[in-house]
Design a protein around this motif. Structure first.
Motif, PDB file in Angstrom:
ATOM      1  N   GLY A  15       0.713  -1.197   0.072  1.00 55.53           N
ATOM      2  CA  GLY A  15      -0.050  -0.045   0.151  1.00 55.53           C
ATOM      3  C   GLY A  15       0.769   0.836  -0.280  1.00 55.53           C
ATOM      4  O   GLY A  15       0.539   2.370   0.543  1.00 55.53           O
ATOM      5  N   SER A  18       2.591   2.611  -4.943  1.00 49.93           N
ATOM      6  CA  SER A  18       2.911   2.593  -6.050  1.00 49.93           C
ATOM      7  C   SER A  18       1.380   1.668  -5.944  1.00 49.93           C
ATOM      8  O   SER A  18       0.447   0.736  -6.719  1.00 49.93           O
ATOM      9  N   SER A  41       0.942  -3.994   4.978  1.00 47.10           N
ATOM     10  CA  SER A  41       1.603  -4.212   6.491  1.00 47.10           C
ATOM     11  C   SER A  41       1.924  -2.944   7.337  1.00 47.10           C
ATOM     12  O   SER A  41       2.643  -2.030   6.483  1.00 47.10           O
ATOM     13  N   GLY A  45       5.447  -0.496   6.577  1.00 45.01           N
ATOM     14  CA  GLY A  45       5.746   0.710   6.510  1.00 45.01           C
ATOM     15  C   GLY A  45       5.707   1.587   4.328  1.00 45.01           C
ATOM     16  O   GLY A  45       6.295   0.011   3.953  1.00 45.01           O
ATOM     17  N   VAL A  49       9.626   8.606  -0.275  1.00 47.26           N
ATOM     18  CA  VAL A  49      10.162   9.650  -0.257  1.00 47.26           C
ATOM     19  C   VAL A  49       9.651   8.642  -2.249  1.00 47.26           C
ATOM     20  O   VAL A  49       8.725   7.908  -2.031  1.00 47.26           O
ATOM     21  N   ALA A  52       8.778  14.077  -6.072  1.00 47.02           N
ATOM     22  CA  ALA A  52       9.107  15.340  -7.489  1.00 47.02           C
ATOM     23  C   ALA A  52       8.337  14.068  -8.858  1.00 47.02           C
ATOM     24  O   ALA A  52       8.727  12.758  -9.160  1.00 47.02           O
ATOM     25  N   ILE A 181       1.511  -9.832   5.184  1.00 47.30           N
ATOM     26  CA  ILE A 181       2.132 -11.600   4.149  1.00 47.30           C
ATOM     27  C   ILE A 181       3.383 -12.211   4.687  1.00 47.30           C
ATOM     28  O   ILE A 181       4.401 -12.011   4.107  1.00 47.30           O
ATOM     29  N   SER A 341      10.287   7.382 -11.105  1.00 47.55           N
ATOM     30  CA  SER A 341      10.142   6.354 -10.189  1.00 47.55           C
ATOM     31  C   SER A 341       8.534   6.003 -10.121  1.00 47.55           C
ATOM     32  O   SER A 341       7.879   4.475 -11.421  1.00 47.55           O
ATOM     33  N   ILE A 342       7.500   7.236 -10.082  1.00 43.52           N
ATOM     34  CA  ILE A 342       6.435   7.393  -9.720  1.00 43.52           C
ATOM     35  C   ILE A 342       4.638   6.691 -11.396  1.00 43.52           C
ATOM     36  O   ILE A 342       4.631   6.237 -11.410  1.00 43.52           O
TER      37      ILE A 342
HETATM   38  C1  LIG Z   1      16.000   8.114  -2.537  1.00 45.22           C
HETATM   39  C2  LIG Z   1      14.455   7.570  -3.534  1.00 45.22           C
HETATM   40  C3  LIG Z   1      14.508   8.460  -4.376  1.00 45.22           C
HETATM   41  C4  LIG Z   1      13.369   8.475  -4.617  1.00 45.22           C
HETATM   42  N1  LIG Z   1      12.948   9.569  -5.343  1.00 45.22           N
HETATM   43  C5  LIG Z   1      11.550   9.948  -6.413  1.00 45.22           C
HETATM   44  C6  LIG Z   1      11.031  10.791  -7.104  1.00 45.22           C
HETATM   45  O1  LIG Z   1      11.577  12.211  -6.448  1.00 45.22           O
HETATM   46  N2  LIG Z   1      10.182  10.982  -8.053  1.00 45.22           N
HETATM   47  C7  LIG Z   1       9.594   9.510  -7.831  1.00 45.22           C
HETATM   48  O2  LIG Z   1       8.844   9.729  -8.930  1.00 45.22           O
HETATM   49  N3  LIG Z   1      10.073   8.215  -7.610  1.00 45.22           N
HETATM   50  C8  LIG Z   1      11.153   8.272  -6.057  1.00 45.22           C
HETATM   51  N4  LIG Z   1      12.049   7.432  -5.648  1.00 45.22           N
HETATM   52  C9  LIG Z   1      10.350   6.283  -5.906  1.00 45.22           C
HETATM   53  C10 LIG Z   1       9.595   6.293  -4.857  1.00 45.22           C
HETATM   54  O3  LIG Z   1       9.740   6.142  -3.990  1.00 45.22           O
HETATM   55  C11 LIG Z   1       8.466   4.978  -5.691  1.00 45.22           C
HETATM   56  O4  LIG Z   1       8.287   4.874  -6.742  1.00 45.22           O
HETATM   57  C12 LIG Z   1       7.343   4.998  -5.246  1.00 45.22           C
HETATM   58  O5  LIG Z   1       7.582   5.303  -3.158  1.00 45.22           O
HETATM   59  C13 LIG Z   1       6.602   3.767  -4.850  1.00 45.22           C
HETATM   60  O6  LIG Z   1       6.988   3.125  -3.803  1.00 45.22           O
HETATM   61  P1  LIG Z   1       6.275   1.755  -3.838  1.00 45.22           P
HETATM   62  O7  LIG Z   1       4.811   1.580  -3.510  1.00 45.22           O
HETATM   63  O8  LIG Z   1       6.570   0.602  -5.326  1.00 45.22           O
HETATM   64  O9  LIG Z   1       7.076   0.857  -2.030  1.00 45.22           O
HETATM   65  P2  LIG Z   1       7.182   1.409  -0.804  1.00 45.22           P
HETATM   66  O10 LIG Z   1       6.800   2.624  -0.448  1.00 45.22           O
HETATM   67  O11 LIG Z   1       8.027   0.843  -0.295  1.00 45.22           O
HETATM   68  O12 LIG Z   1       5.650   0.714  -0.540  1.00 45.22           O
HETATM   69  C14 LIG Z   1       5.305  -0.752  -0.328  1.00 45.22           C
HETATM   70  C15 LIG Z   1       4.638  -1.660   0.636  1.00 45.22           C
HETATM   71  O13 LIG Z   1       4.011  -2.869   0.030  1.00 45.22           O
HETATM   72  C16 LIG Z   1       4.147  -3.105   1.965  1.00 45.22           C
HETATM   73  N5  LIG Z   1       5.035  -4.212   2.107  1.00 45.22           N
HETATM   74  C17 LIG Z   1       5.923  -5.103   1.893  1.00 45.22           C
HETATM   75  N6  LIG Z   1       6.272  -5.860   2.712  1.00 45.22           N
HETATM   76  C18 LIG Z   1       4.963  -6.238   2.563  1.00 45.22           C
HETATM   77  C19 LIG Z   1       4.777  -7.337   3.708  1.00 45.22           C
HETATM   78  N7  LIG Z   1       5.008  -9.011   3.119  1.00 45.22           N
HETATM   79  N8  LIG Z   1       2.802  -7.626   3.705  1.00 45.22           N
HETATM   80  C20 LIG Z   1       2.390  -6.911   3.418  1.00 45.22           C
HETATM   81  N9  LIG Z   1       3.038  -5.531   2.845  1.00 45.22           N
HETATM   82  C21 LIG Z   1       4.065  -5.837   2.299  1.00 45.22           C
HETATM   83  C22 LIG Z   1       4.242  -2.084   2.616  1.00 45.22           C
HETATM   84  O14 LIG Z   1       3.753  -1.991   3.613  1.00 45.22           O
HETATM   85  C23 LIG Z   1       4.256  -1.023   1.893  1.00 45.22           C
HETATM   86  O15 LIG Z   1       2.810  -0.634   1.712  1.00 45.22           O
HETATM   87  C24 LIG Z   1      12.447   7.765  -5.680  1.00 45.22           C
HETATM   88  C25 LIG Z   1      13.519   6.727  -4.404  1.00 45.22           C
HETATM   89  C26 LIG Z   1      14.159   6.838  -3.424  1.00 45.22           C
HETATM   90  C27 LIG Z   1      14.555   4.968  -3.004  1.00 45.22           C
END
Ligand SMILES: Cc1cc2nc3c(=O)[nH]c(=O)nc-3n(C[C@H](O)[C@H](O)[C@H](O)COP(=O)(O)OP(=O)(O)OC[C@H]3O[C@@H](n4cnc5c(N)ncnc54)[C@H](O)[C@@H]3O)c2cc1C
Length: 497
Positions: A15, A18, A41, A45, A49, A52, A181, A341-342
């Motif tokens: 959650g 993405s 979870s 969390g 980050v 942008a 999970i 990335s987003i």
């Molecule tokens: C240093 C840095 C800077 C960045 N800056 C940018 C930017 O400026 N612009 C941009 O577009 N992108 C940026 N990004 C990328 C951006 O942060 C991600 O693309 C965006 O936040 C999406 O992350 P996500 O949802 O894939 O992962 P996360 O935010 O990590 O979410 C993962 C989710 O999965 C859940 N989860 C994980 N394991 C389990 C489990 N076993 N059971 C249940 N739930 C679980 C977590 O609780 C969480 O809800 C940056 C990344 C980094 C590392």
């Protein structure tokens, strides 16, 4: 929905931005065709980050039916017209990679050919003088009106954006399941995921699983062992430290990317605070030094404790494997210098929607999805590598490494072609268009040796009139714009937190 096709149950694991983007889009756009459940979870969390963005997000938000003013107010967003790069080509250099279009092309060649010919004939304006968004960024002005057709994106609060998306997903009947999970069950005959078991023993069944568990990649890697192609040899940064600080003056309508001796620092101004971070290569600077460097280079007092991130740049070779589609950080990470990335998560979700299986999943669905994903990742990867490779800096081991590192053949060809002829290979559906490549290449001091011969058909006076008209249009539009702060105040001012 045909009665012969069973309603699919889509389970989104994770959650973060993405996960909630995927749940909001699938539940809204496929409405009654599917059931959507999202598991997150709270103990793990979100990454917290990713603040942008780039312009295509606006289309995605529109698809989800968001009202822009409400959206921006709710997540304390500001406008972004581009990125200012400081110290990348050489120490002391600064250039802006803005959104939008620069100048006017002709049938045979792109505008930069005219500009190059102008340089030879004594015209001194920089290339960016002919770009509305770039000049507006420099003047710290903004007008998000359709009339001006300004290309812009947002700086947003990552946590609040995920919450905003959540309200859309829940309004479209996404089932929200809180839990961690612990186990993934697969079908012994075909290896497809059948269900996920949570820490408290609950079993969540599904037909299609969207892995949005971030760098953990709990399903695509943890269960399906899908290979990862690392890009570390091209994109050497593997760490970051991030901290939030108090607002500093009026927010700039652009992101800053300031190069230091072993990486670069971002500044992302929101309405209520600034997001800061330092992206670095741990082979050239220690974590403690990186943290000190970031804290020493804040413009205002920190309001959170610094947080460290470790990552491996690369991509999942099969982002769609069996009945699991990885989206967001679970599918790969390039690095944040161009805020992609987003966008890549959004693009993967739209791709999934376009190839959404009717009935059973076909291998051709997977193959097409994975081929498109690879093409997109390779193109964005090349664009990002160029920022590091095309440098004249030799004042530190990190920049010497970048300057001399090997690069993909596709990028080497592109750089050579531009340097020798000012031309570009034609690539379909590229995220970064010629205007972007040109701004960054010129900004990084790559100067073509030639320009297209057709440009010489224009006499000096005609060329002057051509430049003058474009520049006048840009300047007149910019002067009429309110300042970025004034526009935020009238359009989307949020209540202080
Ligand atoms: C240093 C840095 C800077 C960045 N800056 C940018 C930017 O400026 N612009 C941009 O577009 N992108 C940026 N990004 C990328 C951006 O942060 C991600 O693309 C965006 O936040 C999406 O992350 P996500 O949802 O894939 O992962 P996360 O935010 O990590 O979410 C993962 C989710 O999965 C859940 N989860 C994980 N394991 C389990 C489990 N076993 N059971 C249940 N739930 C679980 C977590 O609780 C969480 O809800 C940056 C990344 C980094 C590392």
């Amino acid at each position: 929905m045909d009665s012969d096709v069973q309603k699919k149950r889509v389970v989104v694991a994770g959650g973060g931005t993405s996960g909630w983007m995927a749940a909001a889009a699938i539940s809204k756009l496929l409405a009654n065709q599917v059931e959507v459940a999202l598991i997150e979870s709270e103990e793990i969390g979100r990454i917290g980050v990713g603040e942008a963005t780039i312009p295509p997000l606006r289309e995605f938000n529109k698809l989800l039916g968001m009202d822009e003013q409400h959206f921006m107010r709710s997540i304390h967003a500001t406008f972004k017209l581009g990125i200012e790069f400081v110290n990348w080509g050489r120490l002391g250099d600064s250039y802006i990679h803005s959104f939008g279009v620069t100048g006017k092309d002709c049938w045979a060649c792109d505008f930069h050919n005219f500009w190059l010919s102008g340089l030879k004939k004594g015209f001194t304006d920089e290339y960016g003088a002919y770009c509305l968004e770039l000049q507006a960024a420099k003047a710290k002005r903004m007008l998000g009106s359709e009339k001006y057709g300004v290309h812009y994106a947002y700086h947003l609060d990552a946590g609040l954006y995920a919450e905003f998306l959540k309200t859309i997903a829940l309004a479209n009947r996404t089932e929200h399941i809180k839990g961690k999970i612990e186990k993934v069950f697969t079908d012994k005959t075909n290896g497809f995921i059948t269900s996920l078991e949570l820490h408290d023993g609950r079993r969540i069944d599904g037909d299609l699983f969207v892995d949005c568990t971030g760098f953990r990649a709990r399903l695509i890697e943890g269960a399906l062992n899908t290979q990862y192609e690392p890009y570390g040899h091209y994109l050497p940064c593997d760490s970051a430290v991030a901290v939030q600080s108090e607002s500093f003056g009026e927010p700039r309508p652009y992101t800053q990317a300031i190069a230091h001796h072993a990486g670069w620092q971002w500044r992302i101004p929101l309405q209520h605070r600034v997001g800061n971070g330092f992206v670095y290569c741990s082979r050239f600077i220690s974590d403690d030094e990186a943290q000190t460097l970031l804290m020493d280079n804040l413009e205002s007092s920190a309001i959170t404790e610094p947080r460290m991130f470790k990552y491996s740049t690369g991509r999942r070779i099969k982002a769609w494997n069996k009945n699991c589609v990885a989206v967001g950080l679970a599918s790969g990470f390039l690095e944040p210098v161009e805020s992609t990335s987003i966008h890549l998560a959004m693009s993967a979700i739209l791709r999934l929607l376009r190839l959404f299986p009717r009935g059973e999943i076909k291998q051709s669905h997977l193959d097409e999805f994975n081929q498109q994903t690879k093409m997109e990742m390779d193109q964005v990867r090349d664009f990002i590598i160029m920022h590091y490779k095309a440098t004249e800096r030799d004042d530190s081991a990190f920049w010497r490494y970048c300057k001399n590192m090997e690069i993909p053949e596709s990028l080497a060809h592109r750089l050579k072609l531009f340097r020798e002829t000012a031309a570009f290979p034609i690539k379909e559906k590229e995220l970064f268009k010629i205007d972007s490549w040109t701004q960054v290449m010129l900004g990084q001091r790559i100067m073509p040796q030639q320009y297209h011969p057709i440009v010489d058909l224009m006499g000096e006076q005609e060329l002057g009139n051509f430049f003058g008209k474009i520049k006048e249009g840009v300047n007149q539009a910019v002067v009429k714009m309110p300042t970025h702060q004034e526009f935020i105040d009238s359009y989307c001012k949020s209540t202080p937190m």
